[in-house]
Design a protein around this motif. Structure first.
Motif, PDB file in Angstrom:
ATOM      1  N   ILE A 103       0.843  -1.201   0.000  1.00 11.31           N
ATOM      2  CA  ILE A 103       0.000   0.000   0.000  1.00 11.31           C
ATOM      3  C   ILE A 103       0.880   1.253   0.000  1.00 11.31           C
ATOM      4  O   ILE A 103       2.057   1.208   0.354  1.00 11.31           O
ATOM      5  N   MET A 104       0.287   2.354  -0.422  1.00 10.82           N
ATOM      6  CA  MET A 104       0.956   3.653  -0.400  1.00 10.82           C
ATOM      7  C   MET A 104      -0.102   4.696  -0.041  1.00 10.82           C
ATOM      8  O   MET A 104      -1.206   4.672  -0.599  1.00 10.82           O
ATOM      9  N   ALA A 105       0.246   5.563   0.931  1.00  8.85           N
ATOM     10  CA  ALA A 105      -0.719   6.575   1.360  1.00  8.85           C
ATOM     11  C   ALA A 105      -0.033   7.928   1.519  1.00  8.85           C
ATOM     12  O   ALA A 105       1.119   8.000   1.948  1.00  8.85           O
ATOM     13  N   ASP A 106      -0.738   9.005   1.159  1.00  8.72           N
ATOM     14  CA  ASP A 106      -0.192  10.339   1.371  1.00  8.72           C
ATOM     15  C   ASP A 106      -0.892  10.999   2.559  1.00  8.72           C
ATOM     16  O   ASP A 106      -1.783  10.399   3.188  1.00  8.72           O
ATOM     17  N   SER A 107      -0.521  12.212   2.879  1.00  8.98           N
ATOM     18  CA  SER A 107      -1.082  12.894   4.047  1.00  8.98           C
ATOM     19  C   SER A 107      -2.363  13.663   3.715  1.00  8.98           C
ATOM     20  O   SER A 107      -2.863  14.433   4.526  1.00  8.98           O
ATOM     21  N   PHE A 108      -2.909  13.424   2.500  1.00 12.07           N
ATOM     22  CA  PHE A 108      -4.142  14.080   2.089  1.00 12.07           C
ATOM     23  C   PHE A 108      -5.329  13.114   2.080  1.00 12.07           C
ATOM     24  O   PHE A 108      -6.379  13.412   1.527  1.00 12.07           O
ATOM     25  N   GLY A 109      -5.115  11.936   2.660  1.00 10.17           N
ATOM     26  CA  GLY A 109      -6.199  10.954   2.748  1.00 10.17           C
ATOM     27  C   GLY A 109      -6.275   9.990   1.579  1.00 10.17           C
ATOM     28  O   GLY A 109      -7.208   9.180   1.495  1.00 10.17           O
ATOM     29  N   ASN A 110      -5.322  10.062   0.657  1.00 12.09           N
ATOM     30  CA  ASN A 110      -5.311   9.136  -0.478  1.00 12.09           C
ATOM     31  C   ASN A 110      -4.536   7.872  -0.110  1.00 12.09           C
ATOM     32  O   ASN A 110      -3.343   7.943   0.193  1.00 12.09           O
ATOM     33  N   THR A 111      -5.210   6.736  -0.142  1.00  8.80           N
ATOM     34  CA  THR A 111      -4.567   5.449   0.147  1.00  8.80           C
ATOM     35  C   THR A 111      -4.897   4.489  -0.981  1.00  8.80           C
ATOM     36  O   THR A 111      -6.065   4.280  -1.303  1.00  8.80           O
ATOM     37  N   ILE A 112      -3.858   3.929  -1.584  1.00  8.66           N
ATOM     38  CA  ILE A 112      -4.073   2.990  -2.695  1.00  8.66           C
ATOM     39  C   ILE A 112      -3.243   1.724  -2.446  1.00  8.66           C
ATOM     40  O   ILE A 112      -2.325   1.716  -1.634  1.00  8.66           O
ATOM     41  N   HIS A 113      -3.603   0.657  -3.162  1.00  8.00           N
ATOM     42  CA  HIS A 113      -2.782  -0.556  -3.093  1.00  8.00           C
ATOM     43  C   HIS A 113      -2.116  -0.784  -4.438  1.00  8.00           C
ATOM     44  O   HIS A 113      -2.646  -0.390  -5.489  1.00  8.00           O
ATOM     45  N   LEU A 114      -0.946  -1.393  -4.411  1.00  9.56           N
ATOM     46  CA  LEU A 114      -0.181  -1.653  -5.624  1.00  9.56           C
ATOM     47  C   LEU A 114      -0.098  -3.159  -5.879  1.00  9.56           C
ATOM     48  O   LEU A 114       0.949  -3.703  -6.201  1.00  9.56           O
ATOM     49  N   CYS A 161      -5.200   3.060  10.943  1.00  8.52           N
ATOM     50  CA  CYS A 161      -4.179   3.669  11.812  1.00  8.52           C
ATOM     51  C   CYS A 161      -3.637   4.971  11.217  1.00  8.52           C
ATOM     52  O   CYS A 161      -2.529   5.398  11.550  1.00  8.52           O
ATOM     53  N   ASP A 162      -4.439   5.580  10.316  1.00  4.59           N
ATOM     54  CA  ASP A 162      -4.046   6.857   9.666  1.00  4.59           C
ATOM     55  C   ASP A 162      -2.650   6.746   9.069  1.00  4.59           C
ATOM     56  O   ASP A 162      -1.783   7.612   9.260  1.00  4.59           O
ATOM     57  N   TYR A 163      -2.433   5.708   8.303  1.00  2.59           N
ATOM     58  CA  TYR A 163      -1.111   5.401   7.766  1.00  2.59           C
ATOM     59  C   TYR A 163      -0.694   6.384   6.677  1.00  2.59           C
ATOM     60  O   TYR A 163      -1.511   6.794   5.850  1.00  2.59           O
ATOM     61  N   VAL A 164       0.588   6.737   6.680  1.00  2.00           N
ATOM     62  CA  VAL A 164       1.172   7.588   5.640  1.00  2.00           C
ATOM     63  C   VAL A 164       2.477   6.951   5.173  1.00  2.00           C
ATOM     64  O   VAL A 164       3.304   6.541   5.988  1.00  2.00           O
ATOM     65  N   GLY A 165       2.661   6.861   3.848  1.00  2.00           N
ATOM     66  CA  GLY A 165       3.892   6.295   3.301  1.00  2.00           C
ATOM     67  C   GLY A 165       3.692   4.903   2.730  1.00  2.00           C
ATOM     68  O   GLY A 165       2.564   4.487   2.448  1.00  2.00           O
ATOM     69  N   ALA A 166       4.804   4.187   2.550  1.00  2.00           N
ATOM     70  CA  ALA A 166       4.758   2.829   2.007  1.00  2.00           C
ATOM     71  C   ALA A 166       4.617   1.829   3.149  1.00  2.00           C
ATOM     72  O   ALA A 166       5.263   1.954   4.189  1.00  2.00           O
ATOM     73  N   GLY A 167       3.767   0.845   2.947  1.00  2.00           N
ATOM     74  CA  GLY A 167       3.585  -0.204   3.949  1.00  2.00           C
ATOM     75  C   GLY A 167       3.095  -1.472   3.283  1.00  2.00           C
ATOM     76  O   GLY A 167       2.687  -1.453   2.111  1.00  2.00           O
ATOM     77  N   THR A 168       3.118  -2.555   4.028  1.00  2.00           N
ATOM     78  CA  THR A 168       2.684  -3.834   3.479  1.00  2.00           C
ATOM     79  C   THR A 168       1.748  -4.528   4.452  1.00  2.00           C
ATOM     80  O   THR A 168       2.059  -4.672   5.636  1.00  2.00           O
ATOM     81  N   VAL A 169       0.609  -4.958   3.941  1.00  2.00           N
ATOM     82  CA  VAL A 169      -0.355  -5.705   4.751  1.00  2.00           C
ATOM     83  C   VAL A 169      -0.252  -7.168   4.364  1.00  2.00           C
ATOM     84  O   VAL A 169      -0.398  -7.519   3.185  1.00  2.00           O
ATOM     85  N   GLU A 177       3.943  15.821  -0.517  1.00  2.00           N
ATOM     86  CA  GLU A 177       3.286  15.831  -1.826  1.00  2.00           C
ATOM     87  C   GLU A 177       2.137  14.820  -1.891  1.00  2.00           C
ATOM     88  O   GLU A 177       2.120  13.831  -1.170  1.00  2.00           O
ATOM     89  N   LYS A 178       1.200  15.097  -2.789  1.00  2.00           N
ATOM     90  CA  LYS A 178       0.089  14.171  -3.029  1.00  2.00           C
ATOM     91  C   LYS A 178       0.548  13.033  -3.931  1.00  2.00           C
ATOM     92  O   LYS A 178       1.439  13.218  -4.770  1.00  2.00           O
ATOM     93  N   LEU A 179      -0.075  11.878  -3.793  1.00  2.00           N
ATOM     94  CA  LEU A 179       0.200  10.781  -4.725  1.00  2.00           C
ATOM     95  C   LEU A 179      -0.239  11.229  -6.118  1.00  2.00           C
ATOM     96  O   LEU A 179      -1.346  11.773  -6.274  1.00  2.00           O
ATOM     97  N   PRO A 180       0.595  11.005  -7.133  1.00  2.00           N
ATOM     98  CA  PRO A 180       0.290  11.520  -8.462  1.00  2.00           C
ATOM     99  C   PRO A 180      -0.639  10.622  -9.290  1.00  2.00           C
ATOM    100  O   PRO A 180      -0.743  10.789 -10.502  1.00  2.00           O
ATOM    101  N   PHE A 181      -1.299   9.665  -8.654  1.00  2.00           N
ATOM    102  CA  PHE A 181      -2.197   8.763  -9.385  1.00  2.00           C
ATOM    103  C   PHE A 181      -3.275   8.262  -8.436  1.00  2.00           C
ATOM    104  O   PHE A 181      -3.182   8.383  -7.212  1.00  2.00           O
ATOM    105  N   SER A 182      -4.306   7.656  -9.021  1.00  2.00           N
ATOM    106  CA  SER A 182      -5.383   7.046  -8.239  1.00  2.00           C
ATOM    107  C   SER A 182      -5.356   5.540  -8.462  1.00  2.00           C
ATOM    108  O   SER A 182      -4.599   5.034  -9.301  1.00  2.00           O
ATOM    109  N   GLN A 183      -6.205   4.825  -7.748  1.00  2.00           N
ATOM    110  CA  GLN A 183      -6.249   3.362  -7.880  1.00  2.00           C
ATOM    111  C   GLN A 183      -6.558   2.937  -9.308  1.00  2.00           C
ATOM    112  O   GLN A 183      -5.987   1.981  -9.835  1.00  2.00           O
TER     113      GLN A 183
END
Length: 485
Positions: free
Chosen positions: A212-223, A265-273, A318-324
């Motif tokens: 997953i990747m999330a920015d501080s503007f509430g955008n969370t996507i999975h890769l 958990c209001d995650y920001v950045g790169a993470g793995t579930v 910065e905001k993530l430059p793409f959407s899901q």
């Protein structure tokens, strides 16, 4: 962000530096006395010795790292993986010193760093979880009651655990007390926390994780996902993306679940579930790794994204430059962790000097490497030398290229997992995609590897003999011709 300190060593330090330099960001390496001549030290713009060889005196000295960062006017610290990457106190130390921690906020690290706290946090989001108890337990009588209720086999797990430590499979009631005591003891020794919990042991599981990747503007996507079921001692050795068993529907469900975990958990950045997938393709939440994973390159190859670049951009606001909807899977990627370990001797570390060390090169072959010929492999750290990654239009092509790359990778002086990687890629169960986390237990043995080695040596001897005899014929031919004249 003009200057980044990489609080790590080896291949991941170089990996982060490459992206930083491409972004025009200066890099600072830290190193222990044992790593004085390591490639990551030479690759950085600046390098500082942080202390003696043992990790506790060098790479784990958060106070010294912060001190160094402040002296050199560093804007951000990238922790890589391992060491301080999932240390909430270190992330908090960065925050309190106005240095960007290139990772999630300390609160998220703290919550997801405890398996029990993580389960409690995601409860409200309707995430499937393995049946069991979501609280620490030390009472054997209560443990037996829980085990009886959910049914054997069960799994005892350390709450603060990882890498298979503090983990015990219990098949029957009479073994529970001894195995529980061993798990608690091991958890205390490894993590300073003896908390353990119990859950149903999932038979024939596959280990599937979602980036997953999330920015501080509430955008969370999975890769998308990575298949990480080829393991030894509960640690991954071969990983791939995508998984060969997921349908599009299941992929979407697991991706959406991973995003929910991150949002919990209001995650920001790169993470793995991480999830377990059972034989009937039911999936269960396992844990969240609040850092960049070792196996992130396979995701980069199938998505065309640079995860380190995204980490840095998110860390600087910065905001993530793409959407899901902008993302799709292209091709297939495979990774082999090249450890200095002896697959003929229970994968025990094999330290020594790299007398010969030649890397494979070629189209769609990537090597994230941290060593060079003539270096010693130190006993103080994880024995991974590099990561060998191949990419193909499909899975078959990626496997074929991996076998070619393994053949071209030359190492002398230490034993490595390269022969094991070849064993995996040539095995019918792996090639068919019909395998689980018990692959090593079910199919691998040093004897089989030795048999393969002898068979290949025999073929090589026959080929050499044939070539020798052919050469002898050519050498004798002019003599026989001249004698007739």
């Amino acid at each position: 962000m003009k200057k980044i300190l990489i609080a790590n060593r080896g291949e991941i330090a170089i990996r982060v530096m490459k992206t930083a330099k491409a972004m025009g960001i200066a890099t600072v390496a830290i190193y222990s006395e044992a790593d004085r001549h390591a490639p990551h030290v030479k690759f950085a713009d600046q390098a500082v010795c942080i202390g003696p060889a043992p990790s506790k005196d060098s790479y784990l000295r958060g106070d010294k790292i912060i001190e160094t960062a402040k002296e050199l006017s560093v804007d951000g610290i990238h922790p890589g993986y391992g060491f301080l990457s999932e240390n909430a106190d270190f992330a908090e130390l960065c925050e309190s010193n106005n240095i960007s921690f290139i990772g999630p906020k300390s609160k998220a690290i703290k919550v997801m760093g405890s398996k029990l706290a993580a389960k409690e946090t995601v409860k409200a989001y309707d995430i499937p979880m393995v049946p069991g108890i979501d609280e620490a337990i030390t009472d054997v009588v209560k443990a037996k009651s829980i085990a009886s209720e959910i049914g054997y086999p069960i799994l005892i797990k350390a709450s603060a655990g990882g890498g298979g430590k503090g983990m015990r499979i219990v098949e029957k009631d009479s073994d529970l007390e001894s195995q529980m005591n061993r798990a608690i003891s091991e958890a205390k020794s490894a993590f300073g926390d003896g908390s353990v919990f119990i859950e149903k042991y999932v038979k024939s599981p596959r280990h599937i994780e979602v980036q997953i990747m999330a920015d501080s503007f509430g955008n969370t996507i999975h890769l998308f996902e990575r298949e990480c079921s080829i393991q030894r001692r509960h640690q991954k050795v071969v990983e791939e993306a995508p998984s060969s068993v997921l349908t599009e529907e299941l992929r979407q469900k697991m991706g959406e679940a991973a995003v929910k975990v991150a949002k919990s958990c209001d995650y920001v950045g790169a993470g793995t579930v991480e999830f377990l997938l059972d034989a009937d393709h039911n999936f269960y939440f396992l844990e969240m790794n609040t850092r960049l994973q070792v196996e992130h390159p396979v995701t980069e190859l199938i998505t065309g994204l640079d995860l380190v670049e995204l980490q840095i951009k998110v860390a600087r606001g910065e905001k993530l430059p793409f959407s899901q909807d902008d993302l799709s899977i292209n091709g297939h990627a495979l990774e082999l962790r090249v450890y200095a370990e002896d697959p003929m001797n229970d994968f025990l570390p094999s330290v020594g000097m790299l007398e010969k060390y030649k890397l494979p090169i070629g189209k769609n072959i990537r090597v994230d490497n941290g060593y060079e010929e003539g270096m010693d492999v130190p006993i103080y750290y994880d024995p991974m030398l590099s990561k060998l990654i191949t990419y193909g239009k499909n899975r078959t092509e990626a496997i074929h290229l991996m076998l070619k790359a393994i053949f071209e990778y030359k190492v002398e002086g230490v034993k490595t997992t390269l022969p094991f990687g070849r064993f995996v890629c040539e095995h019918d169960a792996f090639k068919s995609g019909d395998f689980d986390t018990h692959f090593v237990k079910q199919y691998y043995s040093p004897k089989l590897l030795e048999k393969q080695h002898h068979f290949e040596a025999e073929i090589a001897a026959h080929v050499a003999l044939k070539k020798y005899l052919e050469d002898q014929k050519l050498l004798r031919l002019p003599n026989s011709v001249s004698s007739k004249q």
